[in-house]
Design an enzyme around this catalytic site. Structure first.
Site, PDB file in Angstrom:
ATOM      1  N   HIS A 147     -22.292 -25.411  -4.658  1.00  0.00           N
ATOM      2  CA  HIS A 147     -23.055 -24.171  -4.712  1.00  0.00           C
ATOM      3  C   HIS A 147     -23.543 -23.838  -6.129  1.00  0.00           C
ATOM      4  CE1 HIS A 147     -24.202 -20.043  -3.561  1.00  0.00           C
ATOM      5  NE2 HIS A 147     -24.037 -20.415  -2.297  1.00  0.00           N
ATOM      6  N   GLU A 155     -27.963 -26.124  -1.071  1.00  0.00           N
ATOM      7  CA  GLU A 155     -26.676 -26.261  -0.403  1.00  0.00           C
ATOM      8  C   GLU A 155     -26.783 -27.287   0.723  1.00  0.00           C
ATOM      9  OE1 GLU A 155     -25.047 -22.280   0.559  1.00  0.00           O
ATOM     10  OE2 GLU A 155     -26.707 -21.524  -0.665  1.00  0.00           O
TER      11      GLU A 155
END
Length: 347
Positions: free
Chosen positions: A192, A312
């Site tokens: 992330h 992501e």
């Protein structure tokens, strides 16, 4: 107890203290480098990437990911109105799970709720707040491990996860994750980091984006997948031809081809390109990093809603609740393999 450190790491001096958790356990920072002058720093809290420094000239490097100066800032970031998960590994399940529940082997599993009535990014604590055990460090590679106990955040099975960050001589940062469980469970891991090829203290509005996708997941007002798909050709979400980064996006793109590039970010300011490759079925793209003027970023940066862009790579959010979505179940004894590569090139 997790093993935090051993004499090998002391001898090689590849680590430095990054502060102490409220439990008094010490967190360490590790620097990876290659012969081209690239540098990546990782801490074993959340397996967080704290910096990626890319040479843009013989005398200048730029840091292309958001991050904080102190461990306290990383911890406090989870108390922000919208926790940014800056640089962390997310698990057990990245993204949203509708009503924080799903059916597994005929049994209803009720997870912890941390996003209204839903669960997001693994629950109240999740992998992003965990202290990871450093298994191995070399000049350009680090492997970290986290053992998630049975019923942690109410997920079944003891799950052992390893993430390896490898900085290659081709200026690729390879992220390899493997996981095994003692019981059938669900899994969806992602990295992330928030990228900004103009530099972490800038914004992303003048950078260009390509995404190798022709459809996204349709979602409801809570950004939970409905189970349907949205064809994006010639829409505002169509990035199959390179165009300016959006200033607001929180969208799951279904990938066309795992053997091809998944996404590309381009900075004309620094003549720098980052290409993303993954074996995952989707890439969730999110622009943000907002710290609401409560926490300063590295070098006293003021992170706001357009500070960085996340790629992501993952399975679909809420996949356990949609039979036609890619399988999210990890069977007892089987191995989950996630591979994502961020490749940096001058243009």
């Amino acid at each position: 107890m997790l093993k935090i450190r051993n004499s090998h790491f002391k001898e090689t001096k590849k680590d430095k203290s990054f502060g102490y958790l409220p439990s008094d356990k010490e967190v360490f920072c590790y620097k990876l480098s290659n012969k081209n002058g690239f540098e990546v720093e990782v801490i074993n809290y959340g397996a967080v990437i704290t910096s990626i420094k890319v040479p843009v000239s013989k005398s200048k490097k730029i840091d292309v990911v958001l991050g904080f100066e102190t461990l306290e800032d990383y911890i406090q970031s989870f108390n922000l109105p919208n926790a940014p998960y800056i640089g962390a590994i997310v698990g057990r399940y990245a993204g949203r799970i509708n009503n924080a529940e799903f059916i597994l082997n005929g049994d209803k599993i009720e997870l912890t709720k941390n996003h209204g009535v839903h669960q997001i990014h693994g629950g109240v604590d999740g992998f992003s707040k965990a202290l990871w055990n450093v298994k191995n460090v070399t000049t350009n590679t680090i492997t970290l491990e986290y053992i998630s106990a049975t019923n942690e955040e109410n997920f079944p099975g003891k799950l052992t996860t390893q993430v390896t960050y490898n900085l290659t001589e081709e200026n690729e940062l390879r992220v390899d994750m493997i996981a095994k469980s003692t019981q059938d469970t669900i899994i969806n891991l992602t990295q992330h980091s928030y990228f900004n090829l103009d530099g972490h203290s800038k914004d992303i509005v003048n950078q260009d984006l390509f995404v190798n996708s022709h459809k996204t997941l349709e979602t409801n007002i809570a950004n939970i997948p409905t189970g349907r798909f949205f064809e994006i050709d010639r829409s505002s979400l169509d990035f199959s031809s390179t165009k300016k980064c959006p200033i607001k996006i929180d969208t799951t793109f279904v990938l066309n081809d795992n053997d091809a590039v998944s996404a590309v970010l381009i900075s004309k300011k620094n003549n720098l390109k980052m290409s993303v490759f993954t074996n995952q079925p989707a890439i969730h793209i999110y622009v943000g990093g907002n710290c609401f003027n409560q926490i300063k970023g590295k070098e006293n940066a003021n992170y706001h809603s357009e500070s960085g862009i996340c790629f992501e790579a993952q399975n679909f959010p809420d996949a356990p609740n949609h039979e036609h979505f890619p399988n999210a179940i990890l069977k007892k004894g089987e191995t989950h393999n996630h591979k994502t590569t961020f490749k940096f090139e001058k243009i």
